[in-house]
Write a protein that holds these residues in place. Structure first.
Motif, PDB file in Angstrom:
ATOM      1  N   LEU A   8     -98.920  36.457  37.135  1.00  0.00           N
ATOM      2  CA  LEU A   8     -97.967  36.561  35.860  1.00  0.00           C
ATOM      3  C   LEU A   8     -97.627  38.323  35.858  1.00  0.00           C
ATOM      4  N   GLU A   9     -98.404  39.106  35.969  1.00  0.00           N
ATOM      5  CA  GLU A   9     -97.615  40.622  35.880  1.00  0.00           C
ATOM      6  C   GLU A   9     -96.577  41.032  36.475  1.00  0.00           C
ATOM      7  N   GLU A  10     -95.834  39.831  38.001  1.00  0.00           N
ATOM      8  CA  GLU A  10     -94.823  40.018  38.354  1.00  0.00           C
ATOM      9  C   GLU A  10     -94.072  39.022  37.865  1.00  0.00           C
ATOM     10  N   LEU A  15     -89.300  39.260  33.002  1.00  0.00           N
ATOM     11  CA  LEU A  15     -88.558  39.159  32.326  1.00  0.00           C
ATOM     12  C   LEU A  15     -88.253  40.319  31.313  1.00  0.00           C
ATOM     13  N   LEU A  16     -89.613  41.252  31.247  1.00  0.00           N
ATOM     14  CA  LEU A  16     -89.513  42.603  30.733  1.00  0.00           C
ATOM     15  C   LEU A  16     -88.033  43.503  30.972  1.00  0.00           C
ATOM     16  N   ARG A  17     -88.126  43.170  32.300  1.00  0.00           N
ATOM     17  CA  ARG A  17     -87.053  44.158  32.831  1.00  0.00           C
ATOM     18  C   ARG A  17     -85.202  43.292  31.998  1.00  0.00           C
ATOM     19  N   VAL A  26     -97.098  44.765  27.773  1.00  0.00           N
ATOM     20  CA  VAL A  26     -97.415  44.058  27.267  1.00  0.00           C
ATOM     21  C   VAL A  26     -98.781  42.996  28.004  1.00  0.00           C
ATOM     22  N   ASP A  27    -100.676  43.317  26.728  1.00  0.00           N
ATOM     23  CA  ASP A  27    -101.169  43.262  27.888  1.00  0.00           C
ATOM     24  C   ASP A  27    -101.141  41.355  27.511  1.00  0.00           C
ATOM     25  N   LEU A  32    -102.484  35.575  26.336  1.00  0.00           N
ATOM     26  CA  LEU A  32    -103.031  34.259  27.064  1.00  0.00           C
ATOM     27  C   LEU A  32    -104.279  34.316  25.766  1.00  0.00           C
ATOM     28  N   SER A  33    -104.989  35.742  25.131  1.00  0.00           N
ATOM     29  CA  SER A  33    -106.087  34.915  24.827  1.00  0.00           C
ATOM     30  C   SER A  33    -105.880  34.465  23.705  1.00  0.00           C
TER      31      SER A  33
END
Length: 120
Positions: A8-10, A15-17, A26-27, A32-33
């Motif tokens: 998910l981090e990757e 996506l951000l890139r 992004v938290d 997800l919560s």
């Protein structure tokens, strides 16, 4: 093999890139919560819809110069969470208060939205 968190981090970084948003933090756990609250308070497909709309509200707030990224994201997530919980409470009251859930003549309860809603 990568863990789900690593994946998910990757994915988030990719996506951000792709959207040229490398400087945005992004938290993932918060997103997800909120998705989980929407899925359990409304219906499962409400999760992606809720996070999309919260993201759109965040972007519009930032673009208008109303708040920095982190504040806009927190506000949008807080509103999404509150609206989902309010929806669930209203549905529970409507079900408990009506002889037959979904019977004719029942009015949908209004959803209260906290003040400071992005876009106000």
């Amino acid at each position: 093999m990568k863990s789900q968190d690593e994946t998910l981090e990757e994915w988030c970084r990719l996506l951000l890139r792709a959207f040229e948003l490398e400087d945005v933090d992004v938290d993932i756990n918060e997103v997800l919560s909120v998705a989980g609250v929407a899925a359990h308070s409304v219906v499962r497909p409400a999760a992606p819809l809720t996070t999309f709309i919260a993201g759109l509200a965040t972007g519009l707030t930032c673009a208008a110069g109303q708040a920095p990224d982190a504040d806009a994201m927190k506000s949008a997530m807080d509103v999404a969470r509150a609206v989902a919980k309010s929806y669930a409470a209203d549905e529970a009251r409507a079900t408990a208060g009506s002889p037959a859930a979904g019977s004719a003549g029942t009015e949908p309860a209004e959803t209260s939205v906290p003040s400071g809603t992005p876009g106000e």
